[in-house]
Every structure is written in structure tokens, then in C-alpha cells.
Enzyme design. Structure first.
Site, mmCIF file in Angstrom:
data_model
loop_
_atom_site.group_PDB
_atom_site.id
_atom_site.type_symbol
_atom_site.label_atom_id
_atom_site.label_comp_id
_atom_site.label_asym_id
_atom_site.label_seq_id
_atom_site.Cartn_x
_atom_site.Cartn_y
_atom_site.Cartn_z
ATOM 1 N N GLU A 76 0.811 -1.218 0.000
ATOM 2 C CA GLU A 76 0.000 0.000 0.000
ATOM 3 C C GLU A 76 0.841 1.264 0.000
ATOM 4 O O GLU A 76 0.441 2.278 -0.575
ATOM 5 C CB GLU A 76 -0.952 0.003 1.197
ATOM 6 C CG GLU A 76 -2.072 -1.039 1.117
ATOM 7 C CD GLU A 76 -1.639 -2.458 1.476
ATOM 8 O OE1 GLU A 76 -0.501 -2.637 1.965
ATOM 9 O OE2 GLU A 76 -2.430 -3.381 1.259
ATOM 10 N N HIS A 145 -11.606 -4.135 10.148
ATOM 11 C CA HIS A 145 -12.284 -4.035 8.848
ATOM 12 C C HIS A 145 -13.646 -3.355 9.002
ATOM 13 O O HIS A 145 -14.537 -3.566 8.191
ATOM 14 C CB HIS A 145 -12.551 -5.415 8.251
ATOM 15 C CG HIS A 145 -11.325 -6.184 7.815
ATOM 16 N ND1 HIS A 145 -10.341 -6.585 8.671
ATOM 17 C CD2 HIS A 145 -10.956 -6.635 6.595
ATOM 18 C CE1 HIS A 145 -9.408 -7.268 8.001
ATOM 19 N NE2 HIS A 145 -9.758 -7.308 6.741
#
Ligand SMILES: Cc1ncc(C[n+]2csc(CCOP(=O)(O)OP(=O)(O)O)c2C)c(N)n1
Ligand SMILES: [Mg+2]
Lengths: 345, 307
Positions: A76, A145
Site C-alpha cells: 500500500e 475491517h
């Protein structure tokens, strides 16, 4: 216009709903139109070409090819950095994160680089990029999440923060994000993806682009102002509907963008109602709820008839077990209870 | 063999619970095809050693000897699960098992820190980080490996190369000869091992453990295998051809090791079947146990945040 589609467990119930665009379809369409219009727009993200987890990029690799819909590795920092550099180099990247929570991994590239580079170079560069961040709880996806971390990014200078709550806004705001010359975070609540919403005619207009920084008054009322974003808009509307039967008139304001923030619409509403409740899934401590209340305290303190209130995650990670998860997320029942309490004072 | 069969049975129970909608939420991530890595690696560790597991961590948790009853109770979100229903990152500190995995590379630097603590406190215990081929591309993994080399940490970097990072084939992302080949750049010994052979994995990890205990520092091991099921259980793998999947199943570690034990007359097919029946009965008991366990009480949402 809003009935409570968010609360229906299954698919569409009325035949006409099948023709209403879904939230995720709206984002897809916006990206498709912008990629057709501007060859500089391209995308990077994990699995976006073959099978992105929420299917928002479905079909784009087929139309635009794997050069413009680039499958990224699990890296990322490199991908956000590549977006920043490519944006400086004249491209217009869109980055998908599978879950917005993972933005934490690459935060430096965003907050210190993308957000500051224009300023630090005395206006010499611009960094036009969009990062798509699925967010929010309610799917039993666990603490890492399920978060709504936009307060982190609205806190620092140089990043626009968008929170669409309907298909129309998802499309028009995504187009605005892509055409914007600054770093833009586009938060997509996962519970909204499958919802379908009726849309005005301009939904089909490829040149219809949202004006960022304009709140929407989702329901007009005179007794209390409820500020809510993403799915909480729909929870607030459901609460407002229930309370209307009890004679309480609730105004629901959806800011739509945190940066820029539409202070005027908020202040005008509170001047009318005299009461303010702010609802969001974000952690309560030092979060967006506090910012909204502080803004009203500064700008319309004398109009307040009651102490403002805020609902949100009471500062614990969103737990895995569904029963605990439901406890820490705000929702319609808590909004109703808070409004009743505020009205009884 | 027992550990591998137990892993597969526990994971099947977990997958079934999701498919029959007994549990909801994020779909299970099974280690089907990777059982030999967990079984081999854990067989090479001793009491007091630590493992840090991934989002595909159930195999290692089972192989490390955790109680399937309490693993399943956690996966069923019950309060008697290892983590009291707070996450499914099954952790048992008494057995040195730290469950992680929400953020793909995060356990690797932390395993390095656990190795540092062992070194600074003068124990001879080691720390082992599981991570995937996908994770191996994360900066956090590179940084942790470089640090482990610099500080001669008793760390084992065990990369499970199951050929896929969700839909991305390892060779699409990895342009070097292997993942373990990167070890030279970090200044660590790097080994590639057949991850479908539990004895080969055990031998490689045992060597790394011996080096770490003797003060020789970290080792980077790449165990190669095939991910036989989807990334998560609802993933039907449309991005893999039928032929590819069929040939992948030829590398099923349970199949291969079973055949080998038969060939070497160590465990006959009948004995294996009997073993499997016992295991299935044990797991059925664990499922029945998990189902009867209470959910966490609401106030527990606010507990365990602060030490
Ligand atoms: C920082 C971060 N990026 C992305 C993800 C999403 N994600 C979850 S599992 C996974 C695949 C990782 O692949 P690999 O490391 O090979 O492990 P495998 O799934 O094959 O066991 C990804 C990308 C994540 N959880 N965290
Ligand atoms: Mg993998």
C-alpha cells in the site's frame, strides 16, 4: 424520497426498484464515464481487475484494459506513493483500498506527502488523486475491517473528505472527486453498496458533477437538527419518520463532505430548530461529532435551546461477535431515544 | 498426519458453519493445501516458543495444540472462545500463539519484537512469523527482515507461498527467482522448502530454530504449496482454470503424505481412515460444544481495552 431501503434484508421489493441504480453501480458508472472522457484517469488497487471484494470496479478492466485498471500487489505504501507521483506527473489516479482501515498502512504518503506537497512547493505541483475507502461496521468483519476513520483525515490540512449516502451522490461526487485537482478521499459505507435509490434525471447526464461543500437537507423539520452521514442518514430519516407520528419535527442534514464543510446550512438549521444531535459511526473521542458541535457552539450558541448531543462509537474497537458489534454502533433506536430525551427537556 | 487431518476437519467445520449460515460475518479463510506447513513448523518448536499467525491462521493454531473446542467457540463468537468473541484472531499466550491477520503484514515486525524480547531477557526461545506470498511484498516485511538481520534476532520468517494473493498469482507480483532469494539482500539465510511435505518443513524450521537458539539470528524460509480453496470460502476462484485447479489438487499435502506413509508401511489406508474417523468425531464434539456456549454479555463490549 427516502423510504427505509437500508433496513430491508433482501433485494428489491417493488418492481420499479430493479431499475434504480445501486450505490456501487453508481460509483462504477461515474468512474467509467470519467475514464472515457479523460485518458489520464487510471486506477490501481488489489484485485480490481479480476474480482474486487465489493465489485465496484466490475467490468472496467474489460473496457479499459489492464494498463489503466492496474492490479497492484499487497504494497500500500508503494501504491499510494505511486498515485502521488503519477498525479504530480500529470496523471489522474484512482486507488481502491479493499477496506479503508488499511489506509493506516500508507498514511504518511497521504497526509504528509499528497496533502502537503502543493503547499510545501509553494503551489508548484498539484496532486489530483482519489482514494476509495470502503468503511463502516455492521457486517461482522471485525475490528480492523469495520471502522469509520474519516476524522483522521479531515483533521489534517490538504485532503478533501467525501461521504456519499445515495446513488445520486455517489455518482456525482465521484465525478467531482476525479475532476478535482487535490487529493480526495471517497468513503464508501459497505452497508450501502447493495442499496438502490431512485434518482433524478441528471443521474444519466455524464456532465452532471456535484458541487463539493454543499450539505443536503434530507428532511425539513423545526424541532431538532440531526446531522448524520453515510448509513446514519438513513437511520436518522427512519427515526424522524417514527417521531413525526409523535408530533416531533426532525430536520436531517447530510453534510456529504467533511472537507470542505458546509457550515452555513448547518448553522441556518440550528438557528431554526435550536437543538442539535450529531450521529456518526466514528469513534466519539475527538471525532467529527465534536467538530460539528463545536462549530455550532461558535456560530450559533445563542440559538441553542438544549445542550447538543452526539452519538457514535463509544471508543472501543468494533468487536467481532455480532451482539457486541451492534452494541457499539449507533442506529435508529438510539437516535430516537436521544431525540425524545432532548425534546423532553 | 494427525495434525494435518485435524486441521482439515476443524476448518471444514468452520466453513460448513458459514455456508449453513450458522455464523455470519467475514467468510472463513481456509488453509486447505497448506496443512503441512503449519504441522511441520509447529513440530519443530518447543514450549515457550512463539508463533504469530495470519488471517489464514487456524491451521497453525490447531497444529500448536490449541483446543479445537475453544477455537470453534471463538469462531462461533462465544464468550468461552479464546478471545471471548472479540476477534477471530485466536490467541493463547500460554501456548505462545498470537493470532493476527486483519492487517496483512502486521504480525511480522511484531514477531521480530517478540524475538527481541527473548534475546534481551536472555531466554533461548524463538519467535516465528507466518505470512503469505502477498504479504511478502509489504514494506513492513522488508523492514522487519532487515532489522532482524541487523540485531541478530531469534526470528523465523516463514513465508507460506500458496501461489495466490487473493486473485493475484505469485509470479505476477514477484519478479525475482523466489521470495526466499530476497533473504540475501536482507543479509539472512534464505531457504525454499516443499511446503506440501511436513517433514521437509519440519527439518527446515528445526535448522532455523537451532540457529536462532544458538545466537545465530534469523532465517527466511519460503514454503511453497498450492492454495486449493478460494481466498475466502465464498470465493469460487473464477480466475483459475479448471486444469490449474485439478493439477493443484495433485499437491494436496494430506494426499501426498498419506500415500507416502502407506508406501513406507508406516500408516495403512485403513489406519488413516480410522484416525480420520476419530478426528471427525472429536471435531463434531467441538462443534456441539461451541454451539452450546453463551454469547458474550453486552457489557463485555467495553471490557479488555485497557491493561
Ligand atoms: C494492509 C492490508 N492490505 C490488504 C489486505 C487485504 N487482504 C487480506 S488477505 C490478503 C491476501 C494476502 O495474500 P497472502 O499474503 O499471499 O496470504 P494468503 O491469503 O494467500 O494466505 C489481502 C490482500 C489486508 N488485510 N491488509
Ligand atoms: Mg498467498
Amino acid at each position: 424520497m427516502f423510504d427505509n431501503r437500508l433496513f430491508r434484508p433482501g433485494g428489491p421489493v417493488k418492481p420499479e426498484e430493479k431499475d434504480w441504480p445501486s450505490f456501487r453501480g453508481a460509483i462504477n458508472e461515474a468512474m467509467r464515464e470519467e475514464m472515457r472522457r479523460d485518458p489520464l484517469v487510471f486506477q490501481m488497487g488489489e484485485d480490481i481487475a479480476l474480482a474486487s471484494p465489493f465489485g465496484v470496479t466490475t467490468g472496467l478492466a474489460k473496457e479499459f484494459g489492464r494498463e489503466r485498471i492496474r492490479d497492484a500487489p499487497c504494497a500500500e505504501v508503494a501504491v499510494v506513493g505511486a498515485a502521488v507521483g503519477a498525479a504530480m506527473g500529470g496523471m489522474r489516479p484512482i486507488v481502491e483500498f479493499q477496506f479503508g482501515d488499511f489506509m493506516s498502512v500508507a498514511i504518511d504518503q497521504l497526509t504528509h506527502q499528497a496533502a502537503m506537497l502543493r503547499y510545501l512547493t509553494g503551489g508548484q505541483v498539484s496532486v489530483p488523486l482519489v482514494i476509495r475507502l470502503p468503511c463502516g461496521g455492521g457486517q461482522g468483519a471485525g475490528s480492523q475491517h469495520s471502522q469509520s476513520l474519516y476524522s483522521w483525515f479531515a483533521h489534517v490540512p490538504g485532503i478533501k473528505v467525501l461521504l456519499p449516502s445515495t446513488s445520486m451522490d455517489a455518482k456525482a461526487m465521484m465525478k467531482a472527486a476525479i475532476r478535482d485537482n487535490n487529493p480526495v478521499l471517497f468513503f464508501e459505507h459497505k452497508q450501502l453498496y447493495r442499496t438502490r435509490w431512485p434518482v433524478p434525471a441528471e443521474f444519466r447526464d455524464a456532465d452532471h458533477v456535484a458541487e463539493l461543500g454543499k450539505a443536503a437537507v434530507r428532511r425539513a423539520g423545526v424541532d431538532i437538527t440531526v446531522v448524520a452521514t453515510l448509513t446514519m442518514v438513513h437511520h436518522a430519516l427512519a427515526a424522524a419518520e417514527a417521531l413525526a407520528a409523535e408530533g416531533v419535527s426532525v430536520e436531517v442534514i447530510d453534510p456529504r463532505t467533511l472537507v470542505p464543510f458546509d457550515v452555513d446550512t448547518l448553522v441556518a438549521s440550528v438557528r431554526k430548530t435550536g437543538r442539535l444531535l450529531v450521529v456518526d459511526e466514528a469513534y466519539l473521542n475527538f471525532g467529527i461529532q465534536a467538530e460539528v458541535i463545536a462549530t455550532v457552539a461558535e456560530r450559533a450558541f445563542e440559538a441553542l435551546k438544549a445542550a447538543p448531543r452526539r452519538l457514535g462509537n463509544p471508543n472501543v474497537p468494533v468487536p467481532f461477535a455480532p451482539c457486541l458489534q451492534d452494541e457499539v454502533l449507533p442506529g435508529r433506536a438510539r437516535i430516537e431515544a436521544a431525540i425524545r430525551q432532548m425534546m423532553s427537556r | 498426519m494427525r495434525a494435518m487431518l485435524l486441521i482439515r476437519a476443524v476448518e471444514k467445520a468452520w466453513g460448513d458453519a458459514y455456508l449453513t449460515e450458522e455464523i455470519t460475518g467475514i467468510p472463513p479463510s481456509l488453509s486447505t493445501g497448506q496443512e503441512a506447513i503449519a504441522a511441520g513448523a509447529c513440530a519443530a518448536l518447543g514450549d515457550g516458543d512463539f508463533i504469530f499467525t495470519t488471517h489464514r491462521g487456524q491451521a497453525a493454531q490447531v497444529a500448536r495444540g490449541l483446543d479445537p473446542k475453544r477455537i470453534l467457540a471463538e469462531l462461533y463468537c462465544r464468550r468461552t472462545g479464546y478471545n471471548k468473541g472479540k476477534s477471530y484472531h485466536v490467541t493463547d499466550m500460554t501456548r505462545g500463539v498470537v493470532g493476527m491477520g486483519g492487517i496483512v503484514p502486521a504480525q511480522v515486525p511484531i514477531a521480530g519484537g517478540m524475538a527481541l524480547a527473548q534475546k534481551m531477557r536472555g531466554t533461548d526461545r524463538v519467535s516465528l512469523a507466518f505470512f503469505g506470498d502477498g504479504a511478502s511484498n509489504e514494506g513492513a516485511v522488508h523492514e522487519a527482515a532487515a532489522l532482524a538481520a541487523m540485531w541478530t534476532l531469534p526470528l523465523i520468517l516463514l513465508c507460506e507461498n500458496n501461489r495466490y494473493c487473493i486473485t493475484q498469482r505469485d509470479t505476477d507480483a514477484l519478479k525475482g527467482p523466489s521470495i526466499a532469494a530476497r533473504a540475501a539482500g536482507y543479509g539472512l539465510p534464505g531457504v525454499v522448502v516443499d511446503g506440501t511435505d511436513p517433514l521437509a518443513v519440519q527439518a527446515a524450521v528445526a535448522e532455523a530454530v537451532a540457529r536462532a537458539r544458538a545466537g545465530g539470528g534469523a532465517t527466511f524460509i519460503e514454503a511453497q504449496c498450492e492454495r486449493l480453496t478460494g481466498h475466502l470460502i465464498h470465493d469460487t476462484q473464477p480466475y483459475r482454470s479448471r486444469e490449474e485447479l485439478e493439477s493443484a489438487w495433485k499437491h494436496c499435502p494430506i494426499l501426498l503424505f498419506g500415500e507416502r506413509l502407506e508406501r513406507e508401511r508406516i500408516l495403512s489406508a485403513d489406519e488413516r481412515a480410522r484416525m480420520n474417523r476419530e478426528i471427525e468425531a472429536e471435531v463434531a464434539g467441538a462443534v456441539a460444544h461451541a454451539r452450546t456456549q453463551p454469547y458474550p454479555a453486552i457489557h463485555e463490549a467495553y471490557e479488555d481495552l485497557w491493561a
